[in-house]
Write a protein that holds these residues in place. Structure first.
Motif, PDB file in Angstrom:
ATOM      1  N   ALA A 120       0.834  -1.213   0.000  1.00  0.00           N
ATOM      2  CA  ALA A 120       0.000   0.000   0.000  1.00  0.00           C
ATOM      3  C   ALA A 120       0.864   1.257   0.000  1.00  0.00           C
ATOM      4  O   ALA A 120       0.571   2.226  -0.713  1.00  0.00           O
ATOM      5  N   VAL A 121       1.955   1.236   0.766  1.00  0.00           N
ATOM      6  CA  VAL A 121       2.878   2.385   0.774  1.00  0.00           C
ATOM      7  C   VAL A 121       3.440   2.606  -0.627  1.00  0.00           C
ATOM      8  O   VAL A 121       3.471   3.732  -1.131  1.00  0.00           O
ATOM      9  N   MET A 122       3.877   1.521  -1.260  1.00  0.00           N
ATOM     10  CA  MET A 122       4.469   1.650  -2.598  1.00  0.00           C
ATOM     11  C   MET A 122       3.441   2.103  -3.630  1.00  0.00           C
ATOM     12  O   MET A 122       3.765   2.862  -4.539  1.00  0.00           O
ATOM     13  N   VAL A 123       2.202   1.651  -3.499  1.00  0.00           N
ATOM     14  CA  VAL A 123       1.146   2.059  -4.429  1.00  0.00           C
ATOM     15  C   VAL A 123       0.814   3.539  -4.255  1.00  0.00           C
ATOM     16  O   VAL A 123       0.576   4.258  -5.237  1.00  0.00           O
ATOM     17  N   LEU A 124       0.832   4.026  -3.035  1.00  0.00           N
ATOM     18  CA  LEU A 124       0.497   5.432  -2.785  1.00  0.00           C
ATOM     19  C   LEU A 124       1.650   6.381  -3.074  1.00  0.00           C
ATOM     20  O   LEU A 124       1.438   7.564  -3.351  1.00  0.00           O
ATOM     21  N   LEU A 125       2.860   5.877  -3.016  1.00  0.00           N
ATOM     22  CA  LEU A 125       4.046   6.719  -3.194  1.00  0.00           C
ATOM     23  C   LEU A 125       4.064   7.521  -4.498  1.00  0.00           C
ATOM     24  O   LEU A 125       4.376   8.720  -4.467  1.00  0.00           O
ATOM     25  N   PRO A 126       3.727   6.953  -5.650  1.00  0.00           N
ATOM     26  CA  PRO A 126       3.745   7.758  -6.882  1.00  0.00           C
ATOM     27  C   PRO A 126       2.802   8.958  -6.846  1.00  0.00           C
ATOM     28  O   PRO A 126       3.037   9.959  -7.524  1.00  0.00           O
ATOM     29  N   PHE A 127       1.755   8.872  -6.047  1.00  0.00           N
ATOM     30  CA  PHE A 127       0.789   9.965  -5.990  1.00  0.00           C
ATOM     31  C   PHE A 127       1.280  11.144  -5.143  1.00  0.00           C
ATOM     32  O   PHE A 127       0.609  12.161  -5.048  1.00  0.00           O
ATOM     33  N   THR A 128       2.461  10.995  -4.563  1.00  0.00           N
ATOM     34  CA  THR A 128       3.058  12.106  -3.825  1.00  0.00           C
ATOM     35  C   THR A 128       4.030  12.892  -4.697  1.00  0.00           C
ATOM     36  O   THR A 128       4.666  13.818  -4.216  1.00  0.00           O
ATOM     37  N   THR A 129       4.156  12.492  -5.965  1.00  0.00           N
ATOM     38  CA  THR A 129       5.078  13.161  -6.886  1.00  0.00           C
ATOM     39  C   THR A 129       4.304  14.092  -7.808  1.00  0.00           C
ATOM     40  O   THR A 129       3.075  14.084  -7.842  1.00  0.00           O
ATOM     41  N   SER A 130       5.050  14.847  -8.601  1.00  0.00           N
ATOM     42  CA  SER A 130       4.422  15.759  -9.566  1.00  0.00           C
ATOM     43  C   SER A 130       4.424  15.171 -10.971  1.00  0.00           C
ATOM     44  O   SER A 130       4.211  15.887 -11.944  1.00  0.00           O
ATOM     45  N   ALA A 131       4.624  13.861 -11.100  1.00  0.00           N
ATOM     46  CA  ALA A 131       4.604  13.206 -12.410  1.00  0.00           C
ATOM     47  C   ALA A 131       3.200  13.303 -13.003  1.00  0.00           C
ATOM     48  O   ALA A 131       2.215  13.503 -12.280  1.00  0.00           O
ATOM     49  N   PRO A 132       3.097  13.150 -14.324  1.00  0.00           N
ATOM     50  CA  PRO A 132       1.762  13.155 -14.945  1.00  0.00           C
ATOM     51  C   PRO A 132       0.879  12.053 -14.359  1.00  0.00           C
ATOM     52  O   PRO A 132       1.376  11.008 -13.914  1.00  0.00           O
ATOM     53  N   LEU A 133      -0.423  12.272 -14.366  1.00  0.00           N
ATOM     54  CA  LEU A 133      -1.352  11.338 -13.752  1.00  0.00           C
ATOM     55  C   LEU A 133      -1.230   9.934 -14.335  1.00  0.00           C
ATOM     56  O   LEU A 133      -1.246   8.949 -13.589  1.00  0.00           O
ATOM     57  N   ASP A 134      -1.093   9.824 -15.661  1.00  0.00           N
ATOM     58  CA  ASP A 134      -0.996   8.486 -16.244  1.00  0.00           C
ATOM     59  C   ASP A 134       0.276   7.758 -15.791  1.00  0.00           C
ATOM     60  O   ASP A 134       0.260   6.546 -15.550  1.00  0.00           O
ATOM     61  N   ALA A 135       1.367   8.478 -15.593  1.00  0.00           N
ATOM     62  CA  ALA A 135       2.604   7.869 -15.091  1.00  0.00           C
ATOM     63  C   ALA A 135       2.442   7.449 -13.627  1.00  0.00           C
ATOM     64  O   ALA A 135       2.945   6.396 -13.217  1.00  0.00           O
ATOM     65  N   ARG A 136       1.736   8.253 -12.851  1.00  0.00           N
ATOM     66  CA  ARG A 136       1.492   7.881 -11.451  1.00  0.00           C
ATOM     67  C   ARG A 136       0.635   6.627 -11.354  1.00  0.00           C
ATOM     68  O   ARG A 136       0.922   5.726 -10.562  1.00  0.00           O
ATOM     69  N   ILE A 137      -0.411   6.560 -12.170  1.00  0.00           N
ATOM     70  CA  ILE A 137      -1.283   5.388 -12.162  1.00  0.00           C
ATOM     71  C   ILE A 137      -0.525   4.148 -12.646  1.00  0.00           C
ATOM     72  O   ILE A 137      -0.634   3.071 -12.056  1.00  0.00           O
TER      73      ILE A 137
END
Length: 166
Positions: A120-137
């Motif tokens: 869960a930590v690893m799944v949520l981690l990309p959403f704390t960045t400023s990367a484009p939404l599709d890259a975060r997903i």
């Protein structure tokens, strides 16, 4: 009189059963070789899952995760780093499972909780960045699949590596 212990006993009358007449407790034993063989294979599967996931996300879906878009489906060195990181995570999880099997009651339950929360930590981690939404997903989905692979394979390996001594 019982010739082994030198006194007459009636368990139905007193409730006392001498130790030599008591059933032996089941003692779980860890087959470390089997557990670590399963851990090594889980590390290989996790690394290959990372590579296949990146091929799908970058190559098929065209989402630039873990590398700039111009680096192609296989990307740059980040592909190898992600694959090695997934393999390393599987080996760390194997060590954790081994420790839990030796030291805790219900090690499988603790292991599932720890792996689920770490995933869960690893799944949520990309959403704390400023990367484009599709890259975060895409990153989150890849971490989720790797976490599921590690958790499910090592849970099965742990069950397989437990022996009951009578």
């Amino acid at each position: 009189m019982d010739p082994q212990d030198g006194y007459d006993w009636q368990p139905q009358q007193t409730g006392y059963v001498p130790p030599q007449h008591r059933p032996r407790a089941q003692v779980p034993r860890v087959d470390a070789g089997r557990l670590w063989a399963g851990g090594a294979m889980t590390a290989l599967v996790a690394a290959l899952t990372a590579v296949v996931g990146l091929l799908l996300i970058r190559g098929v879906l065209g989402i630039p995760v873990f590398a700039p878009e111009g680096d192609g489906a296989m990307g740059d060195a980040s592909t190898g780093v992600l694959a090695m990181g997934a393999a390393f995570a599987a080996l760390v999880a194997t060590a954790l499972l081994h420790l839990l099997m030796l030291a805790t009651p219900q090690p499988g339950t603790f292991f599932v909780w720890i792996v689920t929360l770490a995933t869960a930590v690893m799944v949520l981690l990309p959403f704390t960045t400023s990367a484009p939404l599709d890259a975060r997903i895409g990153s989150a989905a890849l971490y989720l699949v790797i976490g599921i692979a590690i958790g499910s394979l090592l849970s099965a390996a742990g069950r397989s590596a437990t022996r009951q001594d009578f």
